[in-house]
Design a protein around this motif. Structure first.
Motif, PDB file in Angstrom:
ATOM      1  N   GLU A 142       0.830  -1.206   0.000  1.00  0.00           N
ATOM      2  CA  GLU A 142       0.000   0.000   0.000  1.00  0.00           C
ATOM      3  C   GLU A 142       0.866   1.257   0.000  1.00  0.00           C
ATOM      4  O   GLU A 142       0.550   2.252  -0.670  1.00  0.00           O
ATOM      5  N   LEU A 143       1.998   1.204   0.714  1.00  0.00           N
ATOM      6  CA  LEU A 143       2.921   2.335   0.701  1.00  0.00           C
ATOM      7  C   LEU A 143       3.482   2.562  -0.697  1.00  0.00           C
ATOM      8  O   LEU A 143       3.651   3.705  -1.141  1.00  0.00           O
ATOM      9  N   ARG A 144       3.787   1.472  -1.376  1.00  0.00           N
ATOM     10  CA  ARG A 144       4.294   1.615  -2.752  1.00  0.00           C
ATOM     11  C   ARG A 144       3.256   2.294  -3.633  1.00  0.00           C
ATOM     12  O   ARG A 144       3.592   3.161  -4.461  1.00  0.00           O
ATOM     13  N   MET A 145       2.000   1.926  -3.446  1.00  0.00           N
ATOM     14  CA  MET A 145       0.952   2.541  -4.249  1.00  0.00           C
ATOM     15  C   MET A 145       0.844   4.038  -3.951  1.00  0.00           C
ATOM     16  O   MET A 145       0.650   4.856  -4.859  1.00  0.00           O
ATOM     17  N   LEU A 146       1.009   4.423  -2.677  1.00  0.00           N
ATOM     18  CA  LEU A 146       0.946   5.842  -2.325  1.00  0.00           C
ATOM     19  C   LEU A 146       2.093   6.618  -2.977  1.00  0.00           C
ATOM     20  O   LEU A 146       1.940   7.795  -3.319  1.00  0.00           O
ATOM     21  N   SER A 147       3.245   5.949  -3.135  1.00  0.00           N
ATOM     22  CA  SER A 147       4.394   6.627  -3.735  1.00  0.00           C
ATOM     23  C   SER A 147       4.182   6.923  -5.221  1.00  0.00           C
ATOM     24  O   SER A 147       4.978   7.637  -5.835  1.00  0.00           O
ATOM     25  N   ASN A 148       3.104   6.373  -5.810  1.00  0.00           N
ATOM     26  CA  ASN A 148       2.813   6.627  -7.226  1.00  0.00           C
ATOM     27  C   ASN A 148       2.186   7.996  -7.475  1.00  0.00           C
ATOM     28  O   ASN A 148       2.190   8.481  -8.603  1.00  0.00           O
ATOM     29  N   PHE A 149       1.626   8.600  -6.419  1.00  0.00           N
ATOM     30  CA  PHE A 149       0.910   9.865  -6.621  1.00  0.00           C
ATOM     31  C   PHE A 149       1.886  10.951  -7.082  1.00  0.00           C
ATOM     32  O   PHE A 149       2.930  11.179  -6.451  1.00  0.00           O
ATOM     33  N   GLN A 150       1.523  11.623  -8.153  1.00  0.00           N
ATOM     34  CA  GLN A 150       2.387  12.653  -8.737  1.00  0.00           C
ATOM     35  C   GLN A 150       1.569  13.884  -9.109  1.00  0.00           C
ATOM     36  O   GLN A 150       0.336  13.831  -9.226  1.00  0.00           O
ATOM     37  N   ALA A 151       2.316  14.963  -9.314  1.00  0.00           N
ATOM     38  CA  ALA A 151       1.715  16.198  -9.825  1.00  0.00           C
ATOM     39  C   ALA A 151       2.703  16.816 -10.806  1.00  0.00           C
ATOM     40  O   ALA A 151       3.807  17.194 -10.410  1.00  0.00           O
ATOM     41  N   GLY A 152       2.327  16.881 -12.081  1.00  0.00           N
ATOM     42  CA  GLY A 152       3.199  17.441 -13.096  1.00  0.00           C
ATOM     43  C   GLY A 152       4.494  16.677 -13.249  1.00  0.00           C
ATOM     44  O   GLY A 152       5.537  17.262 -13.559  1.00  0.00           O
TER      45      GLY A 152
END
Length: 365
Positions: A142-152
Motif C-alpha cells: 500500500e505504501l508503494r501505491m501511495l508513492s505513485n501519486f504525482q503532480a506534473g
C-alpha cells in the motif's frame, strides 16, 4: 541521585531516545548522508535498519530537527503490525483528513487530494515509518501505491522506512519486487567503534554540565565497549548503572575493577543481555530429582559416598563408614524379609489363625 553526586544538570545516559544527545559516529554519519541524499532526490524509499538500540529513532529525530518545516510536511508513524486500511487512516490523519468509515477507494482519492493540497503550499510530504519490520506485506505494498501519486511529473510523497535487521529479509520477498526497485538508498546502522566510546561518553556528559567528574580509565572504557558491543542503548544502560554505583560508593574515577563489579551485577539481573552477538545465554541443566525410596532400593544406599571423593588421609574413616552402611543394609533386608513372611502367613491363613496386624507394624518398625 547520581546527577546530584556528580554535579550534573540532568541524566546523560537516559535510555529514551533524545536528539539533543546526538553523537556523530561513523555509521550514523553515513546514515545521515544517505537520508540527505534521499531528501535531495525527493522521491522513492530510503531504508535504514539496525539492531534495537542502534540509534535509529535518535537519528531520525536529529534529521527532522534540521529540516525546514516551511518546505517539508512530515508524517511520522510507529508501526505495530498496522494493516493496510489502518495505515491509510494514519496517513490521512497526518494530512488532517477524516477517513474513518470510508471505503478504500474513497480513502485513496482523499489522500491524493490532500497531498496535492500540501504541494500547492510549496511543500513536499515525507512519510517516516518506524519499526517497519512489523508491517505486513499488504501494508508495504500500500505504501508503494501511495508513492505513485504525482503532480506534473513530480512525486507528491517520499517515504523513509526504519526497521530492525529482519526488515531486509522482508524486503527480499518476491512480492515486493516493485517496492525494491524504488529504494534509492539503504544503510544498516552498526555499533560504534572502540575508539568512539570515550568521546561518546564525554559528549553526553558535557551536555549536562560535566566538569571532569566522573572519570573513566582506559580499562573501564575498554570494558564498556566489550559489554555493549558499541550499541548506544546498551552503553547508556551500563554507564547509567556505573554512575549509580559510583554515587552509592562515593567513587569519582572508574577503572576496570569497578566496571567488572557493575557488569557482574547487570549480567545477574539480565543474563540474556550479556552479549547481543552471542545469542541466548546457556541454560543450566536441571537439578537432579531425588527418587522415592522403595523396599528393593533403600534410601540410605543413595547416601553412600563415592570413594574417589575422599582424600588419602580419610581412607580408614571411609572404610568404617562403608562397613557401617553395609551392616545397616543387612539389618534392613532381614527386617524386610520378616515383614514379607508375616504378610504371606496372614494372607494364606484363615481369620482365626491370622496373626495380629499389630505384630506386622512392630516388626516393620
Amino acid at each position: 541521585m547520581y546527577d546530584d553526586h556528580y554535579g550534573l544538570s540532568g541524566r546523560p545516559f537516559a535510555l529514551t531516545p533524545d536528539p539533543k544527545f546526538w553523537f556523530d559516529t561513523a555509521t550514523h554519519r553515513k546514515a545521515m548522508a544517505y537520508l540527505g541524499y534521499g531528501l535531495s532526490q525527493g522521491e522513492g524509499f530510503v531504508v535504514v535498519t539496525g539492531d534495537p538500540g542502534a540509534g535509529k529513532t535518535t537519528l531520525m529525530g536529529h534529521l527532522l530537527g534540521q529540516i525546514d518545516e516551511e518546505r517539508l510536511n512530515v508524517i511520522k508513524i510507529v508501526s505495530t503490525q498496522v494493516q493496510a486500511e489502518d495505515l491509510l487512516l494514519m496517513v490521512g490523519t497526518g494530512l488532517d483528513l477524516d477517513l474513518l468509515g470510508q471505503p478504500k477507494a474513497a480513502m485513496l482519492a482523499a489522500i491524493e487530494k490532500g497531498l496535492h493540497g500540501v504541494a500547492r503550499t510549496g511543500r513536499r510530504t515525507l512519510l517516516v515509518v518506524d519499526e517497519a519490520q512489523a508491517l505486513p506485506l499488504e501494508s508495504l505494498e500500500e505504501l508503494r501505491m501511495l508513492s505513485n501519486f504525482q503532480a506534473g511529473g513530480f512525486p507528491l510523497l517520499q517515504i523513509f522506512l526504519l526497521g530492525q535487521p529482519e526488515f531486509r529479509a522482508t524486503l527480499s520477498d518476491p512480492r515486493l519486487e516493485q517496492l525494491r526497485q524504488r529504494v534509492i538508498a539503504m544503510h544498516h546502522l552498526s555499533g560504534m567503534e572502540a575508539d568512539e566510546v570515550e568521546p561518546y561518553l564525554i559528549h553526553r556528559l558535557s551536555i549536562v554540565g560535566w566538569r571532569g567528574k566522573p572519570r573513566f580509565t582506559n580499562d573501564a572504557v575498554a570494558a564498556m565497549y566489550r559489554w555493549s558491543s558499541g550499541s548506544p542503548r546498551r552503553l547508556n544502560q551500563l554507564a547509567g548503572r556505573v554512575l549509580l554505583y559510583g554515587a552509592i560508593e562515593r567513587i569519582d574515577t572508574f577503572g576496570g575493577p569497578e566496571l567488572d563489579a557493575v557488569i557482574a551485577d547487570l549480567d545477574h539481573d539480565t543474563p540474556l543481555s550479556a552479549d547481543p552477538r552471542s545469542g541466548p545465554a546457556p541454560v543450566a541443566p536441571p537439578e537432579p530429582v531425588a527418587q522415592p525410596a522403595s523396599a528393593s532400593a533403600p534410601a540410605v544406599k543413595d547416601a553412600e559416598p563415592r570413594p574417589e571423593a575422599a582424600g588419602a588421609g580419610d581412607n580408614a574413616t571411609l572404610a568404617r563408614r562403608i562397613a557401617d552402611l553395609e551392616t545397616q543394609l543387612r539389618g534392613q533386608d532381614e527386617a524386610l524379609r520378616r515383614v514379607l513372611t508375616l504378610l504371606v502367613d496372614w494372607v494364606e491363613s484363615d481369620g482365626a489363625k491370622r496373626p495380629d496386624i499389630s505384630a506386622l507394624r512392630n516388626t516393620a518398625a
